[in-house]
Scaffold this motif. Structure first.
Motif, PDB file in Angstrom:
ATOM      1  N   GLU A  91       0.847  -1.195   0.000  1.00 33.75           N
ATOM      2  CA  GLU A  91       0.000   0.000   0.000  1.00 33.75           C
ATOM      3  C   GLU A  91       0.887   1.251   0.000  1.00 33.75           C
ATOM      4  N   ARG A 147      -5.412   3.140   5.737  1.00 36.11           N
ATOM      5  CA  ARG A 147      -5.535   2.184   4.607  1.00 36.11           C
ATOM      6  C   ARG A 147      -6.025   2.877   3.332  1.00 36.11           C
ATOM      7  N   TYR A 149      -4.665   3.334   0.515  1.00 39.63           N
ATOM      8  CA  TYR A 149      -4.372   2.677  -0.769  1.00 39.63           C
ATOM      9  C   TYR A 149      -4.751   1.191  -0.775  1.00 39.63           C
ATOM     10  N   GLN A 150      -5.587   0.798   0.175  1.00 40.41           N
ATOM     11  CA  GLN A 150      -5.999  -0.608   0.247  1.00 40.41           C
ATOM     12  C   GLN A 150      -6.699  -1.051  -1.037  1.00 40.41           C
ATOM     13  N   ALA A 151      -7.632  -0.233  -1.522  1.00 45.71           N
ATOM     14  CA  ALA A 151      -8.390  -0.589  -2.734  1.00 45.71           C
ATOM     15  C   ALA A 151      -7.461  -0.669  -3.947  1.00 45.71           C
ATOM     16  N   LYS A 154      -5.511  -3.893  -3.691  1.00 42.79           N
ATOM     17  CA  LYS A 154      -6.365  -5.057  -3.999  1.00 42.79           C
ATOM     18  C   LYS A 154      -6.604  -5.173  -5.500  1.00 42.79           C
ATOM     19  N   GLN A 155      -6.738  -4.036  -6.158  1.00 43.90           N
ATOM     20  CA  GLN A 155      -6.915  -4.027  -7.616  1.00 43.90           C
ATOM     21  C   GLN A 155      -5.656  -4.548  -8.309  1.00 43.90           C
TER      22      GLN A 155
END
Length: 202
Positions: A91, A147, A149-151, A154-155
């Protein structure tokens, strides 16, 4: 137009540090664009490996150490036990990439773990390392804790697992050619030359 090279790696994969040396040597002076792509060997909550366990001890003794010695790359089996999850480090990578520090960040993570035995799953450690790279430590810590940059991470994983069908690291995609595992500088150079020649025909 520069030849695109994508490198799928995980920060707890010793072969990724070794592969970086071969890649750096093979791409020197060539018109290529290298992009490091996140991949998690053991995503949370899958249990991570313990350095004192038979598996890692055996792999390092029989494969990693001999290869590293031959290549002249300093490396050691980190005593961080169990091995850290790498989602937070990745992240942070998304942020570093936005700041134009992607290459430096990747190299720092690999060396921090495999040469300095730092726990790269720890927010304090990651924040300090980000500061060494000239990133804003306060901002970095906040984005990890929130979090942010979590998405995005995950991408990136979805792309690696589903779109690119990556199953092991390091994996290099050079143009349209896929190289899985460890390869010599000469092999990588040969593929780069072939892919540049092929692209010029179209």
């Amino acid at each position: 137009m520069a030849l695109k090279i994508r490198v799928y790696s995980d920060y707890v994969c010793p072969y990724c540090l070794l592969a970086k040396k071969s890649l750096d040597e093979a791409t020197k002076g060539k018109e290529v664009e290298v992009e490091w792509m996140p991949f998690e060997l053991r995503p949370y909550p899958t249990p991570t490996l313990k350095p004192e366990g038979d598996y890692l001890q055996s792999v390092w003794e029989q494969s990693v150490y001999p290869m590293a010695q031959q290549m002249g790359v300093p490396i050691k089996l980190p005593r961080v036990s169990p091995q850290p999850y790498t989602h937070l480090a990745f992240e942070g990578y998304q942020y570093a990439k936005e700041q134009g520090k992607a290459q430096d960040y990747n190299e720092r993570m690999l060396k921090a773990f495999f040469q300095e035995e730092l726990d790269i799953g720890n927010v304090d450690v990651l924040t300090k390392l980000s500061g060494e790279l000239g990133l804003d430590e306060k901002e970095f810590r906040i984005l990890l804790e929130n979090r942010k940059y979590q998405a995005a991470h995950k991408q990136a994983l979805k792309h690696a697992y589903e779109d690119a069908k990556i199953s092991a690291v390091p994996t290099l995609i050079i143009g349209d050619k896929v190289l899985r595992g460890m390869h010599s500088k000469e092999t990588i150079e040969k593929v780069i030359t072939q892919e540049i020649s092929r692209s010029l025909k179209y």
